[in-house]
Motif scaffolding. Structure first.
Motif, mmCIF file in Angstrom:
data_model
loop_
_atom_site.group_PDB
_atom_site.id
_atom_site.type_symbol
_atom_site.label_atom_id
_atom_site.label_comp_id
_atom_site.label_asym_id
_atom_site.label_seq_id
_atom_site.Cartn_x
_atom_site.Cartn_y
_atom_site.Cartn_z
ATOM 1 N N ASN A 1 0.806 -1.226 0.000
ATOM 2 C CA ASN A 1 0.000 0.000 0.000
ATOM 3 C C ASN A 1 0.838 1.275 0.000
ATOM 4 O O ASN A 1 0.416 2.310 0.503
ATOM 5 C CB ASN A 1 -0.986 -0.006 1.184
ATOM 6 N N PHE A 2 2.064 1.200 -0.563
ATOM 7 C CA PHE A 2 2.915 2.388 -0.647
ATOM 8 C C PHE A 2 3.101 2.825 -2.096
ATOM 9 O O PHE A 2 3.154 2.000 -3.006
ATOM 10 C CB PHE A 2 4.291 2.124 -0.011
ATOM 11 N N TYR A 3 3.175 4.131 -2.259
ATOM 12 C CA TYR A 3 3.535 4.719 -3.545
ATOM 13 C C TYR A 3 5.055 4.862 -3.615
ATOM 14 O O TYR A 3 5.707 5.047 -2.585
ATOM 15 C CB TYR A 3 2.910 6.108 -3.702
ATOM 16 N N ILE A 4 5.583 4.820 -4.819
ATOM 17 C CA ILE A 4 7.012 4.992 -5.050
ATOM 18 C C ILE A 4 7.229 6.404 -5.593
ATOM 19 O O ILE A 4 6.679 6.761 -6.645
ATOM 20 C CB ILE A 4 7.542 3.961 -6.071
ATOM 21 N N SER A 5 8.000 7.203 -4.858
ATOM 22 C CA SER A 5 8.258 8.580 -5.283
ATOM 23 C C SER A 5 9.679 8.716 -5.810
ATOM 24 O O SER A 5 10.637 8.317 -5.149
ATOM 25 C CB SER A 5 8.034 9.544 -4.115
ATOM 26 N N LEU A 6 9.778 9.271 -7.007
ATOM 27 C CA LEU A 6 11.079 9.456 -7.651
ATOM 28 C C LEU A 6 11.401 10.939 -7.747
ATOM 29 O O LEU A 6 10.525 11.764 -7.998
ATOM 30 C CB LEU A 6 11.078 8.828 -9.047
ATOM 31 N N ALA B 1 11.332 3.349 -12.524
ATOM 32 C CA ALA B 1 10.401 4.180 -13.299
ATOM 33 C C ALA B 1 9.765 3.376 -14.425
ATOM 34 O O ALA B 1 8.573 3.531 -14.718
ATOM 35 C CB ALA B 1 11.129 5.398 -13.857
ATOM 36 N N ALA B 2 10.552 2.508 -15.046
ATOM 37 C CA ALA B 2 10.048 1.706 -16.159
ATOM 38 C C ALA B 2 9.065 0.632 -15.698
ATOM 39 O O ALA B 2 8.066 0.357 -16.381
ATOM 40 C CB ALA B 2 11.217 1.056 -16.902
ATOM 41 N N GLU B 3 9.319 0.046 -14.529
ATOM 42 C CA GLU B 3 8.583 -1.166 -14.133
ATOM 43 C C GLU B 3 7.385 -0.922 -13.214
ATOM 44 O O GLU B 3 6.451 -1.730 -13.202
ATOM 45 C CB GLU B 3 9.544 -2.162 -13.463
ATOM 46 N N ILE B 4 7.401 0.150 -12.449
ATOM 47 C CA ILE B 4 6.307 0.356 -11.488
ATOM 48 C C ILE B 4 5.096 0.936 -12.216
ATOM 49 O O ILE B 4 5.231 1.861 -13.020
ATOM 50 C CB ILE B 4 6.764 1.279 -10.331
ATOM 51 N N PRO B 5 3.894 0.414 -11.944
ATOM 52 C CA PRO B 5 2.699 0.924 -12.623
ATOM 53 C C PRO B 5 2.511 2.421 -12.372
ATOM 54 O O PRO B 5 2.791 2.911 -11.267
ATOM 55 C CB PRO B 5 1.548 0.133 -12.010
ATOM 56 N N LEU B 6 2.051 3.105 -13.385
ATOM 57 C CA LEU B 6 1.870 4.551 -13.326
ATOM 58 C C LEU B 6 1.015 4.975 -12.140
ATOM 59 O O LEU B 6 1.275 5.992 -11.495
ATOM 60 C CB LEU B 6 1.224 5.007 -14.642
ATOM 61 N N GLU B 7 0.003 4.157 -11.813
ATOM 62 C CA GLU B 7 -0.924 4.538 -10.735
ATOM 63 C C GLU B 7 -0.298 4.427 -9.340
ATOM 64 O O GLU B 7 -0.927 4.790 -8.345
ATOM 65 C CB GLU B 7 -2.225 3.733 -10.812
ATOM 66 N N LYS B 8 0.949 3.950 -9.268
ATOM 67 C CA LYS B 8 1.643 3.883 -7.973
ATOM 68 C C LYS B 8 2.882 4.778 -7.922
ATOM 69 O O LYS B 8 3.697 4.682 -7.016
ATOM 70 C CB LYS B 8 2.044 2.435 -7.651
ATOM 71 N N LEU B 9 3.038 5.655 -8.904
ATOM 72 C CA LEU B 9 4.199 6.548 -8.959
ATOM 73 C C LEU B 9 3.852 7.960 -8.501
ATOM 74 O O LEU B 9 2.761 8.466 -8.774
ATOM 75 C CB LEU B 9 4.749 6.627 -10.390
ATOM 76 N N LEU B 10 4.811 8.577 -7.815
ATOM 77 C CA LEU B 10 4.734 9.988 -7.444
ATOM 78 C C LEU B 10 6.053 10.650 -7.830
ATOM 79 O O LEU B 10 7.056 9.968 -8.050
ATOM 80 C CB LEU B 10 4.507 10.143 -5.934
ATOM 81 N N ILE B 11 6.025 11.988 -7.897
ATOM 82 C CA ILE B 11 7.250 12.733 -8.196
ATOM 83 C C ILE B 11 7.520 13.736 -7.082
ATOM 84 O O ILE B 11 6.600 14.176 -6.388
ATOM 85 C CB ILE B 11 7.183 13.429 -9.572
ATOM 86 N N GLU B 12 8.790 14.085 -6.916
ATOM 87 C CA GLU B 12 9.188 14.996 -5.848
ATOM 88 C C GLU B 12 10.518 15.649 -6.215
ATOM 89 O O GLU B 12 11.202 15.216 -7.151
ATOM 90 C CB GLU B 12 9.352 14.227 -4.534
#
Length: 255
Positions: free
Chosen positions: A169-174, A190-201
């Motif tokens: 239940n965690f988002y991955i922030s790049l 960035a390539a492998e994680i689904p878009l709906e679980k990505l964040l930017i910072e």
């Protein structure tokens, strides 16, 4: 519109030109910023900024490097602040085995206390992990952190660990490192994680993206992070901006 999910506009590096930095962010299309507090002075300043600017929110927690300084009074104060209408998360919290100011056992204790508090006040958590992945994952599992979920901030681990975090239940922030030419792991994530679980910072003022590497980072540079991820994923910048903003608003419950 872009959402910088992790900024330290409460840092001394912005004391001279904060208004200009904020203007540049808005001019670049940054619609929302979460300012992260991690000790007494930075938490206080994060709240002040959230109160002053409509599009700035705050996350409040205690950094693992300073775990040795945290008192029960500090924890109580964080609990009180969690009720503030613009506090959207607890953190950053976690483990940092790079610096040795706070002993590991104290870091772990403070981390566990903050996860328990997040579950009590029902807020997501922002995770700081530096050279401590195995222990961070173990504590998140043991404390049932998936109940509140949150962000693996400035994620630097492998795609395998990222997927494990997503399953909890965690988002991955790049951030900036995904733009570095030699940054193999962040690009793979960035390539492998689904878009709906990505964040930017940005994690500004730290970790400025290419071509500003080594200089002071600022929220406007989050656009460079989004552009890099768009290129890696082979989709438009507009889609990255839209989806990561939607993800952040969902996680932080920002209407």
């Amino acid at each position: 519109m872009l959402f910088d999910t992790h900024a330290h506009l409460n840092a001394d590096q912005f004391s001279e030109d904060l208004e200009d930095v904020i203007s540049r962010a808005q001019d670049t299309g940054v619609s929302t910023i979460v300012v992260v507090g991690f000790d007494r002075p930075t938490i206080k300043r994060a709240i002040e900024l959230a109160d002053k600017y409509e599009f700035i929110y705050a996350s409040v927690g205690w950094h693992p490097v300073d775990a040795i300084d945290m008192t029960e009074g500090d924890l109580k104060w964080i609990e009180e602040l969690s009720a503030h209408p613009k506090v959207v998360a607890l953190g950053e919290m976690g483990l940092d085995y790079y610096w040795d100011k706070s002993p590991k056992d104290i870091q772990k204790e403070v981390f566990r206390k903050q996860i328990k508090l997040a579950k009590k006040v029902k807020l997501p958590i922002v995770i700081h992990n530096r050279e401590a992945t195995a222990d961070v994952m173990e504590i998140l599992k043991e404390e049932g952190a998936e109940e509140v979920g949150g962000i693996m901030h400035c994620f630097s681990g492998s795609p395998e660990i990222a997927k494990e975090c997503v399953n909890m239940n965690f988002y991955i922030s790049l951030g900036g490192p995904v733009t570095f030419k030699n940054a193999k792991k962040p690009k793979e994530v960035a390539a492998e994680i689904p878009l709906e679980k990505l964040l930017i910072e940005t994690d500004c003022p730290y970790l400025a993206p290419h071509p500003f590497r080594g200089k002071r980072n600022e929220p406007s540079y989050v656009k460079l992070v989004a552009e890099e991820i768009a290129e890696i994923k082979g989709i438009s910048f507009a889609e990255i901006a839209e989806v990561t903003t939607r993800n952040a608003k969902k996680l932080f419950d920002i209407k």
